[in-house]
Design a protein around this motif. Structure first.
Motif, PDB file in Angstrom:
ATOM      1  N   MET A   1       1.166  -1.051  -0.085  1.00  0.00           N
ATOM      2  CA  MET A   1      -0.115  -0.184   0.274  1.00  0.00           C
ATOM      3  C   MET A   1       1.231   1.422  -0.465  1.00  0.00           C
ATOM      4  O   MET A   1       1.845   1.721   0.996  1.00  0.00           O
ATOM      5  N   SER A   2       0.643   2.156  -0.917  1.00  0.00           N
ATOM      6  CA  SER A   2       1.667   3.515  -1.169  1.00  0.00           C
ATOM      7  C   SER A   2       1.023   4.607  -0.532  1.00  0.00           C
ATOM      8  O   SER A   2       1.979   5.621  -0.200  1.00  0.00           O
ATOM      9  N   PHE A 115      -8.305   3.944  -3.700  1.00  0.00           N
ATOM     10  CA  PHE A 115      -7.448   2.932  -3.909  1.00  0.00           C
ATOM     11  C   PHE A 115      -7.530   2.033  -5.031  1.00  0.00           C
ATOM     12  O   PHE A 115      -7.646   1.010  -4.893  1.00  0.00           O
ATOM     13  N   ARG A 117      -6.956   1.586  -7.916  1.00  0.00           N
ATOM     14  CA  ARG A 117      -5.871   0.538  -8.669  1.00  0.00           C
ATOM     15  C   ARG A 117      -6.031  -0.438  -8.124  1.00  0.00           C
ATOM     16  O   ARG A 117      -5.425  -1.418  -8.717  1.00  0.00           O
ATOM     17  N   GLU A 118      -4.693  -0.186  -6.470  1.00  0.00           N
ATOM     18  CA  GLU A 118      -4.093  -0.942  -5.577  1.00  0.00           C
ATOM     19  C   GLU A 118      -5.590  -2.220  -5.792  1.00  0.00           C
ATOM     20  O   GLU A 118      -4.703  -3.506  -5.684  1.00  0.00           O
ATOM     21  N   SER A 121      -5.925  -4.111  -8.293  1.00  0.00           N
ATOM     22  CA  SER A 121      -4.516  -5.140  -9.227  1.00  0.00           C
ATOM     23  C   SER A 121      -4.439  -6.390  -7.926  1.00  0.00           C
ATOM     24  O   SER A 121      -4.078  -7.555  -8.590  1.00  0.00           O
TER      25      SER A 121
END
Length: 150
Positions: A1-2, A115, A117-118, A121
């Motif tokens: 997680m960014s 979130f 895009r994350e 994935s």
């Protein structure tokens, strides 16, 4: 997680996570739980997350508390992080989320959008609207959400 998250402690019960929100209203204990509520087609286990301010005296959380601790993004990121940790050992798993109030459901939607895009994935994201599940799209207000591990 960014996005930065709060450190959390996984309780003895696998599906329970506790962390602390720190902000202008002080340090507020939070709890996230994942309760199995059934199965989807093909036997995929279905879990419902619960979240709120942890009341130590009751050994439970309140999903109606409003903290306003100026850390909404960090709290949402922490909840997302617990979901990743919780689902990690499963090959297939689904999480059904709906807020305890319409405004909380909107908050969940904002978190999914932030979130997306994350999440995509690792999970397929569905939104519930007009009595049916459909692929999640930004800008559409949903009544509930379903994420299924890919």
């Amino acid at each position: 997680m960014s996005t930065e998250t709060y450190p959390y402690v996984k309780a003895n019960v696998f599906a329970q996570f506790k962390f602390k929100s720190i902000g202008p209203n002080g340090t507020i204990k939070k709890m996230v739980t994942y309760e199995m509520v059934g199965t989807l087609d093909e036997g995929i286990p279905l879990f419902n997350p619960g979240f709120g301010d942890y009341k130590e005296s009751e050994q439970h959380y309140s999903d109606l508390s409003i903290s306003n601790n100026d850390d909404k993004q960090k709290v949402l990121a922490t909840i997302a992080s617990t979901a990743l940790d919780f689902t990690e050992p499963y090959e297939k798993i689904a999480i059904h989320a709906v807020g305890s109030t319409p405004s909380r459901t909107r908050l969940y939607q904002m978190g999914i959008n932030a979130f997306k895009r994350e999440i995509e994935s690792r999970f397929k994201i569905l939104g519930y609207k007009n009595n049916r599940w459909r692929e999640f799209k930004a800008g559409v207000n949903y009544e509930a959400f379903l994420v299924i591990k890919k």
